[in-house]
Design an enzyme around this catalytic site. Structure first.
Site, mmCIF file in Angstrom:
data_model
loop_
_atom_site.group_PDB
_atom_site.id
_atom_site.type_symbol
_atom_site.label_atom_id
_atom_site.label_comp_id
_atom_site.label_asym_id
_atom_site.label_seq_id
_atom_site.Cartn_x
_atom_site.Cartn_y
_atom_site.Cartn_z
ATOM 1 N N CYS A 50 46.991 39.594 39.344
ATOM 2 C CA CYS A 50 46.487 40.337 40.502
ATOM 3 C C CYS A 50 45.562 39.143 41.171
ATOM 4 C CB CYS A 50 45.487 41.557 39.857
ATOM 5 S SG CYS A 50 44.547 42.217 41.211
ATOM 6 N N ASN A 51 46.129 39.084 42.490
ATOM 7 C CA ASN A 51 45.279 37.985 43.158
ATOM 8 C C ASN A 51 44.046 38.107 43.645
ATOM 9 O OD1 ASN A 51 47.865 36.262 44.573
ATOM 10 N ND2 ASN A 51 48.367 38.294 44.017
ATOM 11 N N THR A 52 43.602 39.378 43.689
ATOM 12 C CA THR A 52 42.239 39.843 43.999
ATOM 13 C C THR A 52 41.235 39.594 42.606
ATOM 14 O OG1 THR A 52 42.928 41.817 45.597
ATOM 15 C CG2 THR A 52 40.634 41.626 44.988
ATOM 16 N N TYR B 126 41.724 47.019 44.222
ATOM 17 C CA TYR B 126 40.476 45.964 44.124
ATOM 18 C C TYR B 126 40.185 45.399 45.312
ATOM 19 C CZ TYR B 126 40.568 46.201 38.752
ATOM 20 O OH TYR B 126 40.621 46.607 37.516
ATOM 21 N N GLY B 127 41.317 45.168 46.391
ATOM 22 C CA GLY B 127 41.264 44.318 47.359
ATOM 23 C C GLY B 127 40.316 44.951 48.531
ATOM 24 N N GLU C 81 53.982 50.547 48.462
ATOM 25 C CA GLU C 81 54.082 51.685 47.330
ATOM 26 C C GLU C 81 54.965 52.877 48.051
ATOM 27 O OE1 GLU C 81 50.217 52.142 45.425
ATOM 28 O OE2 GLU C 81 50.133 50.108 44.883
ATOM 29 N N ASP D 127 46.597 43.829 36.231
ATOM 30 C CA ASP D 127 46.598 44.146 37.362
ATOM 31 C C ASP D 127 45.655 45.349 37.683
ATOM 32 O OD1 ASP D 127 47.195 43.803 40.288
ATOM 33 O OD2 ASP D 127 48.521 45.295 40.061
ATOM 34 N N SER D 128 45.328 45.615 39.135
ATOM 35 C CA SER D 128 44.571 46.707 39.481
ATOM 36 C C SER D 128 45.637 48.007 39.457
ATOM 37 C CB SER D 128 44.109 46.504 40.989
ATOM 38 O OG SER D 128 45.156 46.187 41.745
ATOM 39 N N CYS E 136 49.367 38.236 47.053
ATOM 40 C CA CYS E 136 49.117 39.662 46.723
ATOM 41 C C CYS E 136 50.647 39.923 45.974
ATOM 42 C CB CYS E 136 48.799 40.436 47.839
ATOM 43 S SG CYS E 136 48.726 42.298 47.425
ATOM 44 N N THR E 137 50.337 40.710 44.904
ATOM 45 C CA THR E 137 51.275 41.134 44.142
ATOM 46 C C THR E 137 52.297 41.970 44.569
ATOM 47 O OG1 THR E 137 49.811 43.187 43.570
ATOM 48 C CG2 THR E 137 49.727 41.211 41.860
ATOM 49 N N HIS E 138 52.290 42.740 45.845
ATOM 50 C CA HIS E 138 52.926 43.681 46.249
ATOM 51 C C HIS E 138 53.951 42.730 47.044
ATOM 52 C CE1 HIS E 138 50.297 46.526 44.819
ATOM 53 N NE2 HIS E 138 50.995 47.611 45.243
HETATM 54 N N1 DGL Z 1 46.812 43.750 42.901
HETATM 55 C C1 DGL Z 1 46.121 43.550 44.301
HETATM 56 C C2 DGL Z 1 46.422 41.961 44.490
HETATM 57 O O1 DGL Z 1 47.113 41.224 44.217
HETATM 58 C C3 DGL Z 1 46.828 44.550 45.504
HETATM 59 C C4 DGL Z 1 46.296 45.998 45.191
HETATM 60 C C5 DGL Z 1 44.767 46.238 45.110
HETATM 61 O O2 DGL Z 1 44.123 45.854 46.207
HETATM 62 O O3 DGL Z 1 44.177 46.416 44.182
HETATM 63 O O4 DGL Z 1 45.475 41.374 45.275
#
Ligand code: DGL
Length: 264
Positions: free
Chosen positions: A72-74, A41-42, A151, A9-10, A183-185
């Protein structure tokens, strides 16, 4: 030696996927890398996210992983085809499993997705929706403030609730029956999002769906470990102390991270 599953993940968000993988695959060894030096990454371009993802993917491949989970979705939205092409191991992203679950939950009704700016702009969820045979438009909304709010630990804060209402209002006009937390969060905001979306909307968590997909792919390939102790090791590209502090909240237990550096 038992080969591990690579998870990347990012940053810390992918720990929601890791948690789901541990639940679904308790006998597997997991190697997690959070690219904390280069998060988020987003907000970045496809070219940059692809370059970062390939570096991380190659690092985990060199560690001998038998499968890579793009938690990571992005990175899934922007770099999955490049990872599948360039790496010598199977790669599972978080988008397709979530879309399939959303289609089942919506039972012919409308579906919505929320994610980072890059994920929503990529149109990757909509493409996956059409590939899965989904009909009608998939409503989408970028929710860039959610990542810093999570976060910060403001999971149930009134400010977060207000931000959620503002972001979701246009999307909810499409009357979705299922909403993908793209998105992961976002799974950590489930209570707030469920309250704002209302009772008739099923929230789809990509982590749980992805973990089931990984189990079935490993099973089909004869790579599943069905016994013995599992576990996880953690790598970050910067700031291990912050990662460890957030990991305690995301995972509900301590995680010790080692730092690795990439040249890029
Ligand atoms: N992990 C990213 C996602 O799931 C979210 C955080 C980022 O923008 O890197 O898209």
């Amino acid at each position: 030696m038992k080969r591990a599953i690579g998870v990347f993940d990012s940053g810390v968000g992918g720990l929601t996927v890791l948690r789901a993988l541990r639940r679904e695959l308790p006998h597997e060894r997991l190697l997690y890398l959070g690219d904390t030096a280069r998060v988020p990454y987003g907000t970045k371009s496809q070219e940059t996210v692809t370059r970062y993802s390939l570096e991380v993917g190659r690092f985990l491949e060199a560690k001998g992983v038998k499968h890579l989970v793009v938690a990571c979705n992005t990175a899934t939205a922007l770099a999955l085809p490049a990872l599948e092409r360039e790496l010598g191991v199977g790669v599972t992203g978080v988008i397709e499993p979530a879309v399939r679950a959303a289609r089942a939950a919506a039972a012919g009704g409308a579906v919505g997705v929320i994610g980072t700016e890059a994920t929503v702009a990529s149109g990757a969820y909509q493409r996956a929706w059409r590939r899965a045979g989904g009909r009608g438009r998939m409503a989408a909304a970028a929710c860039p403030l959610f990542v810093p709010l999570v976060e910060e630990g403001w999971w149930g804060h009134r400010v977060t609730r207000e931000v959620a209402r503002t972001y979701l209002a246009p999307l909810l006009r499409a009357k979705p029956r299922a909403l993908i937390l793209g998105c992961t969060h976002y799974p950590l905001l489930r209570p707030v999002l469920a309250g704002v979306a209302g009772k008739g909307v099923t929230l789809i968590d990509s982590g749980a769906e992805t973990a089931r997909e990984v189990r079935s792919r490993l099973g089909a390939a004869g790579l599943l470990r069905a016994s013995g102790p599992g576990g996880a090791e953690f790598f970050v590209t910067d700031g291990p102390a912050r990662f460890e502090r957030l990991a305690r909240r995301f995972l509900g237990q301590a995680a010790t991270a080692r730092v690795v550096r990439f040249p890029g």
